[in-house]
Design a protein around this motif. Structure first.
Motif, PDB file in Angstrom:
ATOM      1  N   TYR A 135       0.814  -1.196   0.000  1.00 29.41           N
ATOM      2  CA  TYR A 135       0.000   0.000   0.000  1.00 29.41           C
ATOM      3  C   TYR A 135       0.860   1.264   0.000  1.00 29.41           C
ATOM      4  O   TYR A 135       1.983   1.258   0.504  1.00 29.41           O
ATOM      5  N   THR A 136       0.263   2.344  -0.491  1.00 27.84           N
ATOM      6  CA  THR A 136       0.768   3.689  -0.241  1.00 27.84           C
ATOM      7  C   THR A 136      -0.217   4.353   0.708  1.00 27.84           C
ATOM      8  O   THR A 136      -1.404   4.424   0.407  1.00 27.84           O
ATOM      9  N   PHE A 137       0.293   4.822   1.846  1.00 24.83           N
ATOM     10  CA  PHE A 137      -0.565   5.394   2.872  1.00 24.83           C
ATOM     11  C   PHE A 137      -0.579   6.910   2.825  1.00 24.83           C
ATOM     12  O   PHE A 137       0.417   7.552   2.480  1.00 24.83           O
ATOM     13  N   GLY A 138      -1.722   7.472   3.227  1.00 27.66           N
ATOM     14  CA  GLY A 138      -1.793   8.891   3.514  1.00 27.66           C
ATOM     15  C   GLY A 138      -1.221   9.171   4.894  1.00 27.66           C
ATOM     16  O   GLY A 138      -0.855   8.240   5.627  1.00 27.66           O
ATOM     17  N   SER A 139      -1.162  10.442   5.260  1.00 28.96           N
ATOM     18  CA  SER A 139      -0.552  10.832   6.525  1.00 28.96           C
ATOM     19  C   SER A 139      -1.505  10.772   7.703  1.00 28.96           C
ATOM     20  O   SER A 139      -1.104  10.984   8.838  1.00 28.96           O
ATOM     21  N   GLY A 140      -2.771  10.490   7.443  1.00 28.30           N
ATOM     22  CA  GLY A 140      -3.719  10.256   8.523  1.00 28.30           C
ATOM     23  C   GLY A 140      -4.564  11.462   8.890  1.00 28.30           C
ATOM     24  O   GLY A 140      -4.200  12.614   8.637  1.00 28.30           O
ATOM     25  N   TRP A 198       6.371  -5.459   6.150  1.00 29.05           N
ATOM     26  CA  TRP A 198       6.700  -4.647   7.318  1.00 29.05           C
ATOM     27  C   TRP A 198       6.571  -3.179   6.936  1.00 29.05           C
ATOM     28  O   TRP A 198       7.044  -2.750   5.877  1.00 29.05           O
ATOM     29  N   TYR A 199       5.912  -2.451   7.860  1.00 31.77           N
ATOM     30  CA  TYR A 199       5.780  -1.001   7.725  1.00 31.77           C
ATOM     31  C   TYR A 199       6.304  -0.342   8.989  1.00 31.77           C
ATOM     32  O   TYR A 199       6.267  -0.929  10.077  1.00 31.77           O
ATOM     33  N   VAL A 200       6.753   0.905   8.836  1.00 27.37           N
ATOM     34  CA  VAL A 200       7.220   1.677   9.985  1.00 27.37           C
ATOM     35  C   VAL A 200       6.433   2.976  10.062  1.00 27.37           C
ATOM     36  O   VAL A 200       6.077   3.564   9.030  1.00 27.37           O
ATOM     37  N   GLN A 201       6.139   3.390  11.288  1.00 29.35           N
ATOM     38  CA  GLN A 201       5.404   4.636  11.496  1.00 29.35           C
ATOM     39  C   GLN A 201       6.172   5.511  12.473  1.00 29.35           C
ATOM     40  O   GLN A 201       6.372   5.139  13.630  1.00 29.35           O
ATOM     41  N   TYR A 202       6.575   6.684  11.999  1.00 26.21           N
ATOM     42  CA  TYR A 202       7.203   7.670  12.872  1.00 26.21           C
ATOM     43  C   TYR A 202       6.115   8.547  13.472  1.00 26.21           C
ATOM     44  O   TYR A 202       5.011   8.639  12.920  1.00 26.21           O
ATOM     45  N   PRO A 203       6.373   9.197  14.600  1.00 28.85           N
ATOM     46  CA  PRO A 203       5.332   9.976  15.288  1.00 28.85           C
ATOM     47  C   PRO A 203       4.602  10.939  14.371  1.00 28.85           C
ATOM     48  O   PRO A 203       5.215  11.672  13.598  1.00 28.85           O
ATOM     49  N   ASN A 204       3.272  10.899  14.459  1.00 30.22           N
ATOM     50  CA  ASN A 204       2.401  11.810  13.705  1.00 30.22           C
ATOM     51  C   ASN A 204       2.590  11.696  12.192  1.00 30.22           C
ATOM     52  O   ASN A 204       2.390  12.674  11.462  1.00 30.22           O
ATOM     53  N   ARG A 205       2.969  10.512  11.748  1.00 32.35           N
ATOM     54  CA  ARG A 205       3.153  10.296  10.315  1.00 32.35           C
ATOM     55  C   ARG A 205       2.359   9.079   9.867  1.00 32.35           C
ATOM     56  O   ARG A 205       1.896   8.268  10.673  1.00 32.35           O
ATOM     57  N   ASP A 258      16.016   4.818  14.403  1.00 29.89           N
ATOM     58  CA  ASP A 258      15.123   3.680  14.134  1.00 29.89           C
ATOM     59  C   ASP A 258      13.980   3.614  15.140  1.00 29.89           C
ATOM     60  O   ASP A 258      13.076   2.781  14.995  1.00 29.89           O
ATOM     61  N   SER A 259      14.018   4.436  16.143  1.00 33.70           N
ATOM     62  CA  SER A 259      12.943   4.455  17.137  1.00 33.70           C
ATOM     63  C   SER A 259      11.634   4.846  16.464  1.00 33.70           C
ATOM     64  O   SER A 259      11.505   5.942  15.891  1.00 33.70           O
ATOM     65  N   ALA A 260      10.669   3.938  16.499  1.00 29.45           N
ATOM     66  CA  ALA A 260       9.397   4.143  15.788  1.00 29.45           C
ATOM     67  C   ALA A 260       8.480   2.984  16.127  1.00 29.45           C
ATOM     68  O   ALA A 260       8.833   2.076  16.882  1.00 29.45           O
ATOM     69  N   LEU A 261       7.300   3.017  15.531  1.00 33.45           N
ATOM     70  CA  LEU A 261       6.312   1.943  15.687  1.00 33.45           C
ATOM     71  C   LEU A 261       6.346   1.085  14.431  1.00 33.45           C
ATOM     72  O   LEU A 261       6.228   1.607  13.320  1.00 33.45           O
ATOM     73  N   TYR A 262       6.513  -0.221  14.619  1.00 29.14           N
ATOM     74  CA  TYR A 262       6.661  -1.131  13.498  1.00 29.14           C
ATOM     75  C   TYR A 262       5.458  -2.067  13.414  1.00 29.14           C
ATOM     76  O   TYR A 262       5.045  -2.652  14.419  1.00 29.14           O
ATOM     77  N   PHE A 263       4.942  -2.208  12.182  1.00 31.19           N
ATOM     78  CA  PHE A 263       3.782  -3.059  11.955  1.00 31.19           C
ATOM     79  C   PHE A 263       4.127  -4.168  10.971  1.00 31.19           C
ATOM     80  O   PHE A 263       4.690  -3.919   9.903  1.00 31.19           O
ATOM     81  N   CYS A 264       3.740  -5.380  11.334  1.00 30.40           N
ATOM     82  CA  CYS A 264       3.780  -6.509  10.429  1.00 30.40           C
ATOM     83  C   CYS A 264       2.391  -6.673   9.824  1.00 30.40           C
ATOM     84  O   CYS A 264       1.378  -6.424  10.510  1.00 30.40           O
ATOM     85  N   ALA A 265       2.315  -7.076   8.562  1.00 34.85           N
ATOM     86  CA  ALA A 265       1.019  -7.264   7.910  1.00 34.85           C
ATOM     87  C   ALA A 265       1.069  -8.482   6.999  1.00 34.85           C
ATOM     88  O   ALA A 265       2.130  -8.816   6.454  1.00 34.85           O
TER      89      ALA A 265
END
Lengths: 112, 116
Positions: free
Chosen positions: A101-106, B35-42, B85-92
């Motif tokens: 997927y390509t995600f939006g910023s929320g 695997w996806y990574v999410q940085y704060p407020n992103r 690398d500090s972030a939230l990691y999601f497996c899907a």
């Protein structure tokens, strides 16, 4: 820049109010998805679309409606907002031949 | 039905040490794993995927993951962690056999904290 754009980025609603979240992509993707993210629960699929004019329910569709009148836009509606719908909402799109997927910023939504 | 488990809510590691984030899955057919990574407020950013072929896949920012069919796992690894690398990691996971719409099932996420 090409990608997925979500509007608005933040919103506070009162219980019972309605609103529409807009997701727009300029990559000509067929597939579009709406997820909600809640702490400790990951992302849960609300609704998705496999092309213009077609939508389907995901894992947690209750309280939400969607429309895909144009290929590039996928709208998520809340007819009567409830505090349980306080969440971060993510839109994503996917090309037919692609896998990720390509995600939006929320959109961060708070219902008080 | 497909499902994903990330058994650790948080992983703490010192900078320079190896980082591992665990993921196990359950599908009825062959899995597509991400695997996806999410940085704060992103939003979520794609790191890597396994579709077929070599069990060891390499992705962005020096991350890699190993697909283990017998253990139904897809752990994310990095040989030397950085503070960034500090972030939230999601497996899907997507069950290719039962789902033609490309729906991904996400794990609950693992918070990675890398200390200097």
């Amino acid at each position: 820049n090409a990608g997925v754009t979500q509007t608005p980025k933040f919103r506070v609603l009162k219980t019972g109010q309605s609103m529409t979240l807009l997701c727009a992509q300029d990559m000509n993707h067929e597939y579009m998805y709406w997820y909600r993210q809640d702490p400790g629960m990951g992302l849960r699929l609300i609704h998705y679309s496999v092309g213009e004019g077609t939508t389907a329910k995901g894992e947690v569709p209750d309280g939400y409606n969607v429309s895909r009148l144009k290929k590039q836009n996928f709208l998520l509606g809340l007819e009567s907002a409830a505090p349980s719908q306080t969440s971060v909402y993510f839109c994503a799109s996917r090309e037919t031949t692609d896998y990720g997927y390509t995600f939006g910023s929320g959109t961060r939504l708070t219902v008080v | 039905a497909q499902s994903v488990a990330q058994p650790e809510d948080q992983v703490n590691v010192a900078e320079g040490n190896p980082l591992t984030v665990k993921c196990t899955y359950s599908v009825s057919g062959n899995p597509y794993l991400f695997w996806y990574v999410q940085y704060p407020n992103r939003g979520l950013q794609f790191l890597l995927k396994y579709i077929t072929g070599d069990n060891l896949v390499k992705g962005s920012y020096g991350f890699e993951a190993e697909f283990n069919k017998s253990q139904t796992s897809f752990h994310l690894k990095k040989p030397s962690a950085l503070v960034s690398d500090s972030a939230l990691y999601f497996c899907a996971v997507r069950d290719h056999a039962s789902d033609s719409w490309g729906k991904l099932q996400f794990g609950a996420g693992t918070q990675v904290v890398v200390t200097p």
